[in-house]
Scaffold this active site. Sequence first.
Site, short mmCIF file in Angstrom:
data_model
loop_
_atom_site.label_atom_id
_atom_site.label_comp_id
_atom_site.label_asym_id
_atom_site.label_seq_id
_atom_site.Cartn_x
_atom_site.Cartn_y
_atom_site.Cartn_z
N CYS A 163 0.80 -1.22 0.00
CA CYS A 163 0.00 0.00 0.00
C CYS A 163 0.84 1.27 0.00
O CYS A 163 0.30 2.37 -0.07
CB CYS A 163 -0.93 -0.01 1.21
SG CYS A 163 -1.73 -1.61 1.41
N HIS A 303 -2.39 8.17 6.17
CA HIS A 303 -2.63 6.86 5.53
C HIS A 303 -3.96 6.29 6.04
O HIS A 303 -4.73 5.72 5.26
CB HIS A 303 -1.47 5.92 5.85
CG HIS A 303 -1.58 4.58 5.19
ND1 HIS A 303 -1.54 4.43 3.83
CD2 HIS A 303 -1.73 3.33 5.71
CE1 HIS A 303 -1.66 3.14 3.52
NE2 HIS A 303 -1.77 2.45 4.65
N GLU A 314 -0.35 5.46 13.57
CA GLU A 314 0.01 6.62 12.75
C GLU A 314 -0.09 7.92 13.54
O GLU A 314 0.75 8.81 13.38
CB GLU A 314 -0.86 6.70 11.50
CG GLU A 314 -0.45 7.83 10.58
CD GLU A 314 -1.19 7.87 9.26
OE1 GLU A 314 -0.77 8.65 8.38
OE2 GLU A 314 -2.19 7.14 9.09
N LYS A 332 -9.26 8.03 2.57
CA LYS A 332 -9.79 6.67 2.45
C LYS A 332 -11.20 6.54 3.02
O LYS A 332 -11.89 5.56 2.73
CB LYS A 332 -8.85 5.66 3.12
CG LYS A 332 -7.53 5.47 2.36
CD LYS A 332 -6.65 4.43 3.04
CE LYS A 332 -5.30 4.33 2.37
NZ LYS A 332 -4.43 5.52 2.60
N HIS A 337 -9.68 1.96 0.20
CA HIS A 337 -8.22 1.76 0.17
C HIS A 337 -7.83 1.25 -1.21
O HIS A 337 -8.16 0.13 -1.59
CB HIS A 337 -7.83 0.75 1.25
CG HIS A 337 -6.35 0.71 1.51
ND1 HIS A 337 -5.43 1.32 0.68
CD2 HIS A 337 -5.62 0.12 2.50
CE1 HIS A 337 -4.22 1.11 1.16
NE2 HIS A 337 -4.30 0.40 2.25
#
Length: 408
Positions: A163, A303, A314, A332, A337
Amino acid sequence: MSNADVVVTGLGATTPLGGDVASTWAGLLAGRSGVGPLTQDWAAQLTVRIAAQLAEDPSTKLDRIKARRMDRSEQVAVVASREAWTDAGLDDVEVDRGRLGVVVGSGIGGATTLLAQDDILEQHGPRKVSPHTIPMLMPNGPAAWVGLTFGAQAGVHAPTSACATGAEAIAWGLDMIRSGRADVVIAGGVEAVIHPLPMAGFGSMRAMSIRNDDPERASRPWDTDRDGFVLGEGAGVVILERAEHAAARGAKVYARLSGSGMTSDGYDIVQPDPEGVGQARAMTQAIKEAGLTKQDIGHVNAHATSTPVGDIAEVKSIEAAVGHHPVLTAPKSMLGHLLGAAGAVESIVTILSVHHQLIPPTINLDVPDPGLTLEVVTGEPRKMHLDAALNNSFGFGGHNVALLFTRA
């Protein structure tokens, strides 16, 4: 390696929110979800029956015969790169092909071709397998088709880092220009694997949301009620250019790509390091390479996939590397995703945020996780002064990439 200024002069995308950059950006600003039910017959047997499918079929934008020789991941690569090339004003410019590079990656590659041709092999025997099978399934196929489309001769590369792929491709593009190998690089990421096997595989891992009855609210980064990511498909491509090259032809510039950071966790094949140490190092590298301080970073495009562990790891990494002041958003929540394409599409979102001084909202964040200790844009887009913004992308295998974009 030189510290040549590298600018972004063109953008291209095809996503669950729209068949180009303008419609995707408009969808994000409007807080619209691209997630919906899977209506294909094969979906009925799956645990997860929702996904973020492309808003437009890429094959309709390509020559019919050529499209049949491409995997869907290759089709979206060509569609997005053509848009980026035209947007950069390169259609009528004589670009030195020996100084034109391509870095376009995919997390999974031509899996739908591989699986479809295996079905043909099993049912009808080897003579019925398509002679185009190998060029359609090879992981460098999307990059190769983009290189052929524009006659790139400085090198065509296809990084694969799950990813983080799309962001890593852009980081390699930056390095290609700074090392003196190219003046112009077509860089980005693609993915198109909404198919029963990947859906079943992610489902067995319990990595995906099972909110089948409410698809538009299934992707909910940092929400206490999140239960996994939603699989999407798409492509994002940027035109990177040596600043002098862009200036010489009077190109419009969206932003500067001022720094990149790439690290690895060395922790687990799937789970991120829960403390986000490797992620923080990637951000710190990008900031240092850009010659900035963490106080200069006003915004982080996170992310944030909507997984229980990943979202909070994160947050910890952003606090460690940047501090408590940056404002976050999570595309997202609307795009799903996009795996190998995520880092590239979300880089485009970050570039547009810096260019327009406007941050799209995060949707479905109703009850924030107690571990969310940073401010997230919700509800309406946020107009704010932005000199510098980070885009984060992390992938299975512990890949971490941070890209730093600054005002042109």
